[in-house]
Enzyme design. Sequence first.
Site, PDB file in Angstrom:
ATOM      1  N   VAL A   1     -28.132  -3.644  52.750  1.00  0.00           N
ATOM      2  CA  VAL A   1     -28.665  -3.195  51.454  1.00  0.00           C
ATOM      3  C   VAL A   1     -30.167  -2.944  51.552  1.00  0.00           C
ATOM      4  O   VAL A   1     -30.676  -1.969  50.994  1.00  0.00           O
ATOM      5  CB  VAL A   1     -28.352  -4.230  50.343  1.00  0.00           C
ATOM      6  CG1 VAL A   1     -28.980  -3.811  49.020  1.00  0.00           C
ATOM      7  CG2 VAL A   1     -26.853  -4.419  50.182  1.00  0.00           C
ATOM      8  N   CYS A   2     -30.860  -3.812  52.267  1.00  0.00           N
ATOM      9  CA  CYS A   2     -32.324  -3.750  52.333  1.00  0.00           C
ATOM     10  C   CYS A   2     -32.887  -2.378  52.718  1.00  0.00           C
ATOM     11  O   CYS A   2     -33.799  -1.884  52.050  1.00  0.00           O
ATOM     12  CB  CYS A   2     -32.864  -4.820  53.272  1.00  0.00           C
ATOM     13  SG  CYS A   2     -32.447  -6.502  52.777  1.00  0.00           S
TER      14      CYS A   2
END
Length: 182
Positions: A53-54
């Site tokens: 996600v980052c």
Amino acid sequence: MLTVGDTFPSFDLTAVKPGTPQAPSEAFAQVTDKSYPGQWLVVFFWPKDFTFVCPTEIAEFGRLSEDFADRDAQVLGVSTDNEFVHHAWKRDHEDLRALPFPMVSDIKRDLAMQLGILDREEGVALRATFIVDPEGVIQHVAVNGLNVGRNVKETLRVLDALQTDELCPCNWEKGEEVLKVA
């Protein structure tokens, strides 16, 4: 957790410089709370490098970096990974190679602890975003759990609203009318 109206903590941390990756001997710089005088700060934290996600969030902050700069706001991306891991990830991940803002290392977790955003189970920073005015006062905080990415365009919208110094209704967008009190 620190919140709106609190002073953002002082910090002096090592960061990977903006732009394309350089040799490690030239890739790092110190970033402090005094590095960007007179500017708004948009400080966002992510949990870990080399995750899933980052990079979607980090890349979106990169794509909108000029929009933040147009509003006299400096973006700082922070995690509890060290600067060498940031550097390796930046070189390794196509969407992060030319990031136009520093990737800051809070390896000792000092800043994350002062802000109150360390996840109790994992010991890493939550997905927290702080908008800090030029006087160092927190004007906006948003925090997501580890598995949910944030909306970077919403961060930009909130910055726009804060900079009007007016009453802005729900879903207000830059250029729209603000509320007038009779």
